[in-house]
Design a protein around this motif. Structure first.
Motif, PDB file in Angstrom:
ATOM      1  N   LEU A 260      52.047 -54.546 -14.090  1.00 18.00           N
ATOM      2  CA  LEU A 260      50.767 -54.369 -14.782  1.00 18.00           C
ATOM      3  C   LEU A 260      50.322 -55.666 -15.448  1.00 18.00           C
ATOM      4  CD1 LEU A 260      48.443 -52.576 -15.669  1.00 18.00           C
ATOM      5  CD2 LEU A 260      49.832 -51.839 -17.628  1.00 18.00           C
ATOM      6  N   SER A 261      51.276 -56.366 -16.081  1.00 16.18           N
ATOM      7  CA  SER A 261      50.937 -57.633 -16.734  1.00 16.18           C
ATOM      8  C   SER A 261      50.418 -58.655 -15.725  1.00 16.18           C
ATOM      9  CB  SER A 261      52.170 -58.229 -17.434  1.00 16.18           C
ATOM     10  OG  SER A 261      52.649 -57.359 -18.422  1.00 16.18           O
ATOM     11  N   VAL A 262      51.099 -58.757 -14.590  1.00 19.08           N
ATOM     12  CA  VAL A 262      50.689 -59.721 -13.570  1.00 19.08           C
ATOM     13  C   VAL A 262      49.313 -59.349 -13.019  1.00 19.08           C
ATOM     14  CG1 VAL A 262      51.206 -60.548 -11.230  1.00 19.08           C
ATOM     15  CG2 VAL A 262      53.026 -60.435 -12.948  1.00 19.08           C
ATOM     16  N   ALA A 263      49.130 -58.072 -12.676  1.00 22.72           N
ATOM     17  CA  ALA A 263      47.853 -57.645 -12.087  1.00 22.72           C
ATOM     18  C   ALA A 263      46.712 -57.839 -13.082  1.00 22.72           C
ATOM     19  CB  ALA A 263      47.951 -56.185 -11.643  1.00 22.72           C
ATOM     20  N   THR A 264      46.993 -57.612 -14.363  1.00 24.85           N
ATOM     21  CA  THR A 264      45.968 -57.787 -15.389  1.00 24.85           C
ATOM     22  C   THR A 264      45.572 -59.254 -15.522  1.00 24.85           C
ATOM     23  OG1 THR A 264      46.852 -55.867 -16.579  1.00 24.85           O
ATOM     24  CG2 THR A 264      45.425 -57.363 -17.828  1.00 24.85           C
ATOM     25  N   ALA A 265      46.565 -60.138 -15.524  1.00 25.92           N
ATOM     26  CA  ALA A 265      46.276 -61.576 -15.612  1.00 25.92           C
ATOM     27  C   ALA A 265      45.489 -62.041 -14.384  1.00 25.92           C
ATOM     28  CB  ALA A 265      47.583 -62.367 -15.747  1.00 25.92           C
ATOM     29  N   LEU A 266      45.850 -61.545 -13.199  1.00 24.64           N
ATOM     30  CA  LEU A 266      45.130 -61.930 -11.981  1.00 24.64           C
ATOM     31  C   LEU A 266      43.678 -61.461 -12.039  1.00 24.64           C
ATOM     32  CD1 LEU A 266      47.868 -61.175  -9.286  1.00 24.64           C
ATOM     33  CD2 LEU A 266      46.939 -63.420  -9.872  1.00 24.64           C
ATOM     34  N   LYS A 267      43.480 -60.247 -12.560  1.00 22.89           N
ATOM     35  CA  LYS A 267      42.112 -59.735 -12.683  1.00 22.89           C
ATOM     36  C   LYS A 267      41.292 -60.623 -13.621  1.00 22.89           C
ATOM     37  CE  LYS A 267      39.422 -55.765 -14.173  1.00 22.89           C
ATOM     38  NZ  LYS A 267      39.404 -54.588 -15.065  1.00 22.89           N
ATOM     39  N   LYS A 268      41.916 -60.997 -14.733  1.00 27.28           N
ATOM     40  CA  LYS A 268      41.220 -61.804 -15.739  1.00 27.28           C
ATOM     41  C   LYS A 268      40.853 -63.183 -15.173  1.00 27.28           C
ATOM     42  CE  LYS A 268      41.802 -62.877 -20.637  1.00 27.28           C
ATOM     43  NZ  LYS A 268      42.840 -63.105 -21.652  1.00 27.28           N
ATOM     44  N   ALA A 269      41.779 -63.771 -14.430  1.00 31.05           N
ATOM     45  CA  ALA A 269      41.557 -65.152 -13.972  1.00 31.05           C
ATOM     46  C   ALA A 269      40.772 -65.238 -12.667  1.00 31.05           C
ATOM     47  CB  ALA A 269      42.901 -65.873 -13.810  1.00 31.05           C
ATOM     48  N   PHE A 270      40.922 -64.236 -11.783  1.00 31.49           N
ATOM     49  CA  PHE A 270      40.385 -64.432 -10.431  1.00 31.49           C
ATOM     50  C   PHE A 270      39.396 -63.352  -9.975  1.00 31.49           C
ATOM     51  CE2 PHE A 270      44.547 -66.593 -10.545  1.00 31.49           C
ATOM     52  CZ  PHE A 270      44.089 -67.896 -10.400  1.00 31.49           C
ATOM     53  N   GLY A 271      38.797 -62.630 -10.939  1.00 35.54           N
ATOM     54  CA  GLY A 271      37.731 -61.704 -10.555  1.00 35.54           C
ATOM     55  C   GLY A 271      38.209 -60.523  -9.747  1.00 35.54           C
ATOM     56  N   ASN A 272      39.379 -60.018 -10.087  1.00 35.33           N
ATOM     57  CA  ASN A 272      39.849 -58.765  -9.511  1.00 35.33           C
ATOM     58  C   ASN A 272      40.152 -58.756  -8.026  1.00 35.33           C
ATOM     59  OD1 ASN A 272      40.746 -56.214  -9.819  1.00 35.33           O
ATOM     60  ND2 ASN A 272      38.733 -55.257  -9.757  1.00 35.33           N
ATOM     61  N   PRO A 273      41.031 -59.652  -7.562  1.00 39.42           N
ATOM     62  CA  PRO A 273      41.487 -59.545  -6.178  1.00 39.42           C
ATOM     63  C   PRO A 273      42.328 -58.279  -6.016  1.00 39.42           C
ATOM     64  CG  PRO A 273      42.866 -61.099  -7.389  1.00 39.42           C
ATOM     65  CD  PRO A 273      41.724 -60.722  -8.304  1.00 39.42           C
ATOM     66  N   VAL A 274      42.382 -57.749  -4.807  1.00 37.21           N
ATOM     67  CA  VAL A 274      43.288 -56.639  -4.499  1.00 37.21           C
ATOM     68  C   VAL A 274      44.728 -57.120  -4.696  1.00 37.21           C
ATOM     69  CG1 VAL A 274      44.154 -55.214  -2.598  1.00 37.21           C
ATOM     70  CG2 VAL A 274      41.682 -55.607  -2.864  1.00 37.21           C
ATOM     71  N   PHE A 275      45.574 -56.248  -5.257  1.00 38.02           N
ATOM     72  CA  PHE A 275      46.990 -56.583  -5.399  1.00 38.02           C
ATOM     73  C   PHE A 275      47.763 -55.786  -4.356  1.00 38.02           C
ATOM     74  CE2 PHE A 275      51.264 -56.525  -7.041  1.00 38.02           C
ATOM     75  CZ  PHE A 275      51.417 -57.774  -7.629  1.00 38.02           C
ATOM     76  N   LEU A 276      48.353 -56.486  -3.403  1.00 37.68           N
ATOM     77  CA  LEU A 276      49.001 -55.824  -2.267  1.00 37.68           C
ATOM     78  C   LEU A 276      50.501 -55.688  -2.538  1.00 37.68           C
ATOM     79  CD1 LEU A 276      48.320 -56.977   1.420  1.00 37.68           C
ATOM     80  CD2 LEU A 276      50.182 -55.517   0.694  1.00 37.68           C
ATOM     81  N   THR A 277      51.007 -54.444  -2.439  1.00 35.14           N
ATOM     82  CA  THR A 277      52.445 -54.248  -2.691  1.00 35.14           C
ATOM     83  C   THR A 277      52.987 -53.125  -1.805  1.00 35.14           C
ATOM     84  OG1 THR A 277      54.124 -53.951  -4.410  1.00 35.14           O
ATOM     85  CG2 THR A 277      52.063 -52.748  -4.689  1.00 35.14           C
ATOM     86  N   LEU A 278      54.263 -52.819  -2.005  1.00 40.33           N
ATOM     87  CA  LEU A 278      54.966 -51.874  -1.134  1.00 40.33           C
ATOM     88  C   LEU A 278      54.483 -50.431  -1.340  1.00 40.33           C
ATOM     89  CD1 LEU A 278      57.363 -51.657   0.886  1.00 40.33           C
ATOM     90  CD2 LEU A 278      58.827 -51.189  -1.081  1.00 40.33           C
TER      91      LEU A 278
END
Lengths: 263, 263, 263, 263
Positions: free
Chosen positions: A132-150
């Motif tokens: 959640l922390s990583v996905a939140t930081a990515l959303k904040k910095a990069f305009g909400n890219p899809v987060f692809l995982t298992l």
């Protein structure tokens, strides 16, 4: 209810893993069969020149580009766990994805998604808070890219929770990997872990998409809620499997589209 | 005719050069005296954690952030020439600036400028074609950040040419460095190359801004067309010089402002 | 008068250039045709695991091992000039050769020789003073390994001078490379720089050994005073050339032996 | 029965941890108080130039040099666990110690000991099999250097077992660190973990040597079987503690000598 028909699927593949004088993979071949590319960012593989080349290759083939950050461990190819604090981990990911977006902007392409690599991918599957922390930081910095995982039962649940926070998880299955009864990937140390027969791999891919599930190693049925199939392009068999998969998809009226259309 | 009054100047300083357990500089002190920060990007100094901390420090002090990429040479601190091809050089710069923008976006700050570091800075001063290629790539990828480089007669001429292409060059002078009769920096091997007396440094800074020039080592008058003064913060004298400079600027009605207001 | 008969020659090849997950070269094939191996030491190529494997491969094939240090530039494969001071250069070489001797001692093998790599090899061919400093440091630290470098008229002269100081230079020729009239290697940018035909390469090798010379690109005769032939093993043609060379040597009664027997 | 009198002790300290332009520690000061130096080998800290300087410093002060290898993690200063296979770990250690011996031989000094650094030191304290594998490889490659590790009850037992295999373990205590009731170091997260008062540290050092033990955090008596005391030199208090320790040792007729004399 998902917004996409059950017969629309994305196909993703790791790419751009060459480094300096070292070549790995058959990017120019496998890219013909995929819709999303996970592109290494220079910590576990790749370098700025390979990144630029791979972004151009995506543009040429109209494949959607994603960042594929990993641990800073070139010798270990990002496959060895490194015990980092949360903020160190997030900063390493922001750095890599940021570097990658430099090449995207140079070639006027958007950042579709982020998929972690190797031991980092495996680690975040086990740690919801960090995810959640990583996905939140990515959303904040990069305009909400899809987060692809298992794709697992747990991740399906998380996917719904994350959606309420405005974070888009995309889940993937591996047609060339055997699953345990719990819906986890059978570890590679088991002899049956990786399928090699192109025809069998392609048939499994069809089943995963149409029947939303697959049989485990013990023949139990595992339900799957997946958005994308992960394929490989590092040997002749895997490319042949990709080719046959696309052929079967056509016959079965399974449509191929990038994650942006699916999520 | 420049759009700014002759009494408006930017002050820039290299920052964020610590690395892992290693501390360099007094960023928290010197940042109080500057308007633009040149922040190392992890190739010649810094790491993702230091970059994130330094961006936050800029935000706190309302100092405009710039990327400060260098050669991939941590041991040499980017001060050793590395013979790279044009495309390799550009890709290394795009990678570093891109990584830096990740932290800017995480903290909602714009990229004001790019200034090259060390041997890379020195090299591009000598190669107009490479300078144009780098500045063009930066414009394409990062929405036209200011490109900060050395103020010399040749660079003033280039500045006008680049402006027609929509590229903004900002030129800098060094109040603590002695100049040759040709308006170049006197190399550091000469005893008189670097001034240490804070009062003398501050007085030279005032003269550079108000009189648009400075006396060379042989007492010739060199005209200067500069947008920013580069100061240092790595020892007690340099911080004292910065403090006195700001004091004298106030008395002389020299206004301090970031590059964005000047160019 | 050389202590060896004119029909005794060493054959050397660069090896152990793989890195982590990345494979380069056909070490297990080419090692069957050589007497001396130049083994990369981790700065421009290789890693500790590859070094250990390559040392074991030498032991298995009774090939004499040498260190092959280069610039600290993995991305550039050591092929880009880096402007280092003399003491920095020597320390980087001592570090790499020292690391290599760790694996030699682990497997009870001696250090036969040192050959520099890529841009570092090229640079030291042009700087006699640096060459002497490096060779002297290597002698002091590692018990006088042979120093393998390019065979030219200048180097033949140096070889005699160095011998008086107790330093052993070994000179090499390249049967698959074209030479200028001055006896230098024709730079790779020229179309005729590298020969591909295995039969022609093998024939040139015989001539280099038996006739102590070769024809230049303009058909001038260049005298050669060489101790070893450098061959390559990175493609099918080069391995075929190595095989044919050994065959021709047998017919021509040219004996193959390691540097230690020749110098 | 130990071959040394109970009043003979070695004093060791980590040194040579600077890197490129980055300075850490006060090596030139603390070296005056020690008999054995643990010198970083370039993976977690240091570089070839720092290594050469530090070896020369040892020679000048007649301090016995030891290699101090760590994980390949400059940013984390070797303090983060990296999950490596046994052979990878051993190869990384052989590489670093080998590189270090290059500088020792350049300056005609022997390799007295090897002490692992940071997370690698901590990891091997927990894994007896790995410890034996590493110590055996070091013996094979480097002529049986002393292996310096943490003094605990378990390690005392191992020390006797290893001696039968011809491997010399030396055990160390930390006069500035608090111990748990089990004789382990109290983790740094506890407020009382590190002592700062020079006088108290010096007094504890005397007790450790003369009484062969120390009181734990809960005032239990822990027996100690130690060969060397580890001290620090990174701040004013630690250097003052070293100075006072030497003074008290003199008064108490405790003799200082290198590990080679003790084991």
């Amino acid at each position: 209810m998902p917004k996409h028909s059950k017969n629309l699927i994305d196909i993703n593949c790791d790419m751009g893993e060459s480094f300096g004088a070292y070549q790995i993979g058959n990017d120019e071949e496998i890219i013909r069969y995929i819709t999303s590319a996970n592109i290494a960012c220079g910590f576990h593989a790749s370098d700025p020149n390979v990144m630029e080349r791979t972004v151009k290759l995506c543009k040429l083939h109209r494949v959607m580009p994603g960042a594929h950050p990993g641990y800073r461990d070139l010798i270990g190819f990002g496959r060895r766990f490194l015990d980092m604090k949360a903020d160190e981990l997030i900063n390493d990911i922001i750095y890599q994805v940021g570097a990658f977006t430099g090449f995207l902007k140079l070639h006027d392409l958007p950042l579709q998604h982020v998929k972690l690599h190797g031991a980092l991918y495996n680690y975040l599957v086990t740690d919801e808070d960090m995810l959640l922390s990583v996905a939140t930081a990515l959303k904040k910095a990069f305009g909400n890219p899809v987060f692809l995982t298992l794709g697992t039962a747990k991740m399906s649940r998380l996917k719904r929770g994350f959606r309420k926070r405005g974070i888009r998880l995309a889940l993937e299955a591996f047609p060339d990997r055997m699953y345990t009864d719990d819906g986890e990937l059978l570890p590679r140390k088991h002899q049956e872990a990786v399928l090699k027969d192109p025809d069998a791999i392609a048939a499994r891919a069809v089943r995963m998409v149409k029947e939303k599930g697959i049989h485990s190693i013990n023949n139990h049925w595992i339900e799957m809620d997946i958005d994308t199939l992960c394929i490989h392009g590092d040997n002749f068999e895997s490319i042949e499997a990709a080719r046959m998969m696309r052929e079967k998809f056509k016959k079965e009226h399974i449509e191929i589209g990038p994650l942006a259309k699916i999520l």
